[in-house]
Design an enzyme around this catalytic site. Structure first.
Site, PDB file in Angstrom:
ATOM      1  N   GLY A 276      36.652  49.768  34.106  1.00 41.30           N
ATOM      2  CA  GLY A 276      36.939  48.660  35.006  1.00 41.30           C
ATOM      3  C   GLY A 276      35.733  48.065  35.679  1.00 41.30           C
ATOM      4  N   GLU A 318      35.030  55.023  30.886  1.00 42.73           N
ATOM      5  CA  GLU A 318      35.602  54.198  29.821  1.00 42.73           C
ATOM      6  C   GLU A 318      35.272  52.715  30.006  1.00 42.73           C
ATOM      7  OE1 GLU A 318      39.729  55.023  30.275  1.00 42.73           O
ATOM      8  OE2 GLU A 318      39.609  57.035  29.443  1.00 42.73           O
ATOM      9  N   PRO A 319      34.014  52.327  29.898  1.00 39.18           N
ATOM     10  CA  PRO A 319      33.676  50.904  30.050  1.00 39.18           C
ATOM     11  C   PRO A 319      34.120  50.094  28.842  1.00 39.18           C
ATOM     12  CG  PRO A 319      31.750  52.140  29.366  1.00 39.18           C
ATOM     13  CD  PRO A 319      32.838  53.156  29.606  1.00 39.18           C
ATOM     14  N   GLY A 320      34.571  48.890  29.079  1.00 44.06           N
ATOM     15  CA  GLY A 320      34.919  47.988  27.987  1.00 44.06           C
ATOM     16  C   GLY A 320      34.266  46.639  28.222  1.00 44.06           C
ATOM     17  N   ARG A 321      34.761  45.923  29.226  1.00 48.79           N
ATOM     18  CA  ARG A 321      34.227  44.601  29.574  1.00 48.79           C
ATOM     19  C   ARG A 321      32.716  44.642  29.816  1.00 48.79           C
ATOM     20  NH1 ARG A 321      37.161  40.821  32.815  1.00 48.79           N
ATOM     21  NH2 ARG A 321      38.510  42.572  33.360  1.00 48.79           N
ATOM     22  N   CYS A 389      49.563  21.738  24.883  1.00 51.46           N
ATOM     23  CA  CYS A 389      50.548  20.959  25.637  1.00 51.46           C
ATOM     24  C   CYS A 389      50.975  21.687  26.905  1.00 51.46           C
ATOM     25  CB  CYS A 389      51.754  20.654  24.745  1.00 51.46           C
ATOM     26  SG  CYS A 389      51.347  19.553  23.390  1.00 51.46           S
ATOM     27  N   GLU A 390      50.013  21.964  27.765  1.00 51.29           N
ATOM     28  CA  GLU A 390      50.240  22.607  29.053  1.00 51.29           C
ATOM     29  C   GLU A 390      49.235  22.045  30.053  1.00 51.29           C
ATOM     30  OE1 GLU A 390      52.522  24.884  29.875  1.00 51.29           O
ATOM     31  OE2 GLU A 390      53.305  25.286  27.864  1.00 51.29           O
ATOM     32  N   TYR A 419      38.304  40.388  26.300  1.00 49.67           N
ATOM     33  CA  TYR A 419      39.665  39.933  26.592  1.00 49.67           C
ATOM     34  C   TYR A 419      39.956  38.492  26.190  1.00 49.67           C
ATOM     35  CZ  TYR A 419      39.829  44.319  29.074  1.00 49.67           C
ATOM     36  OH  TYR A 419      39.763  45.648  29.366  1.00 49.67           O
TER      37      TYR A 419
END
Length: 460
Positions: A276, A318-321, A389-390, A419
Site C-alpha cells: 500500500g 507486498e509492494p505493488g503500485r 458516453c459518460e 491499476y
C-alpha cells in the site's frame, strides 16, 4: 418540475466534486522527476522513455498506448530488496501483471502475491517458482484453493472461518500440509480513499482483532494438523503516504503474536505487513522513503517482541503500485479541443475510462503534458477527457495545457503503471490498448492490443 430532476444549464458539471484547479505550473513542458519514469526526458521537444521517442512509439504501435519503463521497474525491485534485506519482498500482482512482468519480478529475486486463479496461471505459465507465491483473496473458491494446494504455493493467506475448513479438507485430500497465514483486520483507519482502505473492521477483508475473530481463527487452524500456521498478515490499504498506520498495525500484530504464545505456546515465525505504499501523482504529493519504512517497521516489531520475550519474526512486505506505478505512462492522441467560454477547455483523447477508470472510480489525480512537442504558448485551464458516453469520463479533471494544444498532438499521462491496465475494460466496445516495454533505446510489445475479433470472441 420533478424533485428528482433539475435543469442542467452551463454549470451541469457542478454535480461533480467541488472545483479546485491546481496552481499554474511554472513550466508547462517540464517533467518533474518524482512523477515520471526514471529514464524519461525530452529530446528535441518530445518525451523519450527508455531512450525511445514517444512519437516513434505512437507511430509504430498506435494510441492509446501503455508504455512501461523496464529499467524503472527493475531498479525499484532492487531498492526494495536492499531496504528489506533481512526479510521478504513480494510484488502485489494486482497492480499490473503480465507474463513479461512476472519474469522481471522473478529475475530480480522477489516473490509474488496473487489473488485469483488467473493471476496464479500467469505466474505459473512462465515458470515462476510456486514456493515464492502467496495466494490472497477474501472469497477464494474451492477450485482456486485446490489449485494453490496442488502446485504448492508458498503461503495461503486465510480470510474467513469457511476458508479454514475448505483448506483443511483439501489439504487432507491431497495429502499435503500448506503453510497458512491469517489476515488480521487490525483496526487501523488508513488515510486514503474509502474504497482502498482495508484494515478497519467494517469491510470485507480479514478477521477482526478487536472482536476476537482473529484469535478464534488461530484456534481453528491449530486444531487442524493438516494446516501449518506460520504467521500473521495485515494490509491497511493502498496509496498510503503516512507511515503512522503501518507502525500501529505492526505493534498490534506483534501483540497478537504474544497472545498466541501465551495461549498456545506457539511461536509464529513470520509477519507480513502488506503493502500500500503510495507514489506521487501530482505536484505536492509525497511518497514515503522505502528505507525509512523498512527501518521503522523492523525496529517496532523487534522492540515489541523483545519486551514480550519473543523471537523476532521474519518480515514480509507486498509492494505493488510503488514498484510499477511510476514506471508506466499512457500515450493518447488529441482528437477534439472544445473551449467552453469562461469555464475551461475540454481536450478529448482517443481513450478514457476504458483504459484508466481510476479518475471516475475514486477521483484519482494525474499529471499530464504534451508529449510530442514543447510549446511556448500561455496556459489554459483544461480538462483531459475520453471518448466514452459518460460525463464522468475524465482522465485528468483539472490541469493546465498550452493554449495551442491541437488535434494530432500526443499527450502523456504519468504514473499509470499500476491499476490502469489491470482495471481496463471494454466500455463502448473499445479494445484494450497494448503494453509496450522500453529499455536501452528499444521497444517491444509485452501485451498486444485487442482487436475487434477479440471483442467478438465468445459471442454467439
Amino acid at each position: 418540475m420533478s424533485r428528482f430532476a433539475h435543469p442542467a444549464g452551463d454549470r451541469h458539471a457542478e454535480v461533480l466534486p467541488e472545483e479546485r484547479p491546481p496552481h499554474v505550473p511554472a513550466d508547462l513542458n517540464a517533467l518533474r522527476p518524482a512523477v515520471w519514469p526514471r529514464t524519461s526526458g525530452r529530446t528535441d521537444g518530445a518525451i523519450t522513455i527508455g531512450g525511445v521517442d514517444v512519437r516513434d512509439l505512437a507511430k509504430e504501435y498506435g494510441t492509446p498506448l501503455y508504455v512501461l519503463d523496464e529499467e524503472d521497474v527493475r531498479s525499484r525491485c532492487r531498492d526494495y530488496r536492499a531496504a528489506f534485506h533481512d526479510g521478504e519482498v513480494h510484488y502485489a500482482a494486482k497492480a499490473f501483471l503480465c507474463r513479461e512482468v512476472a519474469r522481471w519480478i522473478e529475475q530480480e529475486g522477489l516473490g509474488l502475491d496473487v489473488c485469483s486463479a488467473g493471476e496464479l496461471a500467469v505466474a505459473l505459465s512462465v515458470g515462476f517458482p510456486p514456493e515464492r507465491i502467496t495466494m490472497h483473496g477474501n472469497n477464494k473458491s474451492l477450485a482456486e484453493l485446490e489449485r494453490a494446494v496442488e502446485v504448492g504455493v508458498g503461503h495461503i493467506v486465510v480470510d474467513s472461518y469457511e476458508e479454514i475448513a475448505r483448506l483443511g479438507y483439501l489439504a487432507e485430500r491431497h495429502g499435503s500440509r500448506p503453510k497458512v497465514m491469517i489476515r488480521v483486520t487490525v483496526g487501523v483507519e488508513a488515510h486514503t480513499h474509502e474504497f482502498i482502505a482495508t484494515a478497519h473492521d467494517d469491510q470485507k477483508f480479514g478477521l477482526s482483532l478487536s472482536s476476537g475473530a482473529a484469535a478464534e481463527a488461530v484456534r481453528r487452524i491449530l486444531a487442524l494438523p493438516q494446516l501449518e500456521l506460520v504467521g500473521l498478515h495485515s494490509h491497511i490499504g493502498s496509496q498510503i503516504t503516512d507511515t503512522a498506520g503501518f507502525e500501529v498495525a505492526a505493534r498490534r500484530l506483534a501483540t497478537l503474536l504474544v497472545d498466541i504464545k501465551n495461549e498456545h505456546g506457539v511461536l509464529l515465525p513470520e509477519l507480513d505487513l502488506g503493502g500500500g505504499y503510495g507514489i506521487p501523482y501530482v505536484d505536492g504529493d509525497e511518497a514515503p522513503d522505502i528505507k525509512v519504512i523498512a527501518d521503522g517497521l523492523r525496529e517496532i516489531v523487534a522492540r515489541t517482541c523483545r519486551l514480550a520475550g519473543l523471537p523476532v519474526p521474519r518480515l514480509t512486505v507486498e509492494p505493488g503500485r510503488s514498484i510499477v506505478g511510476l514506471a508506466g505512462v499512457t500515450l493518447y492522441e488529441v482528437g477534439t479541443v472544445k473551449n467552453v467560454e469562461g469555464l475551461r477547455t475540454y481536450v478529448s483523447v482517443d481513450g478514457g475510462m476504458s483504459d484508466n477508470i481510476r479518475t471516475a472510480l475514486y477521483g484519482a489525480e494525474y499529471t499530464a503534458v504534451m508529449a510530442s512537442r514543447e510549446s511556448p504558448a500561455r496556459p489554459m485551464l483544461s480538462r483531459l477527457v475520453g471518448k466514452h458516453c459518460e460525463s464522468g469520463d475524465m482522465v485528468v479533471r483539472d490541469l493546465w495545457f498550452p493554449q495551442d494544444v491541437s488535434p494530432g498532438d500526443l499527450i502523456a499521462v504519468a504514473g499509470t503503471g499500476a491499476y490502469c491496465r489491470s482495471l481496463a475494460n471494454n466500455y463502448n466496445y473499445l479494445p484494450k490498448p497494448a503494453v509496450v516495454a522500453v529499455s536501452g533505446g528499444r521497444s517491444r510489445v509485452i501485451v498486444r492490443r485487442e482487436t475487434e475479433e477479440d471483442l467478438l470472441r465468445g459471442q454467439l
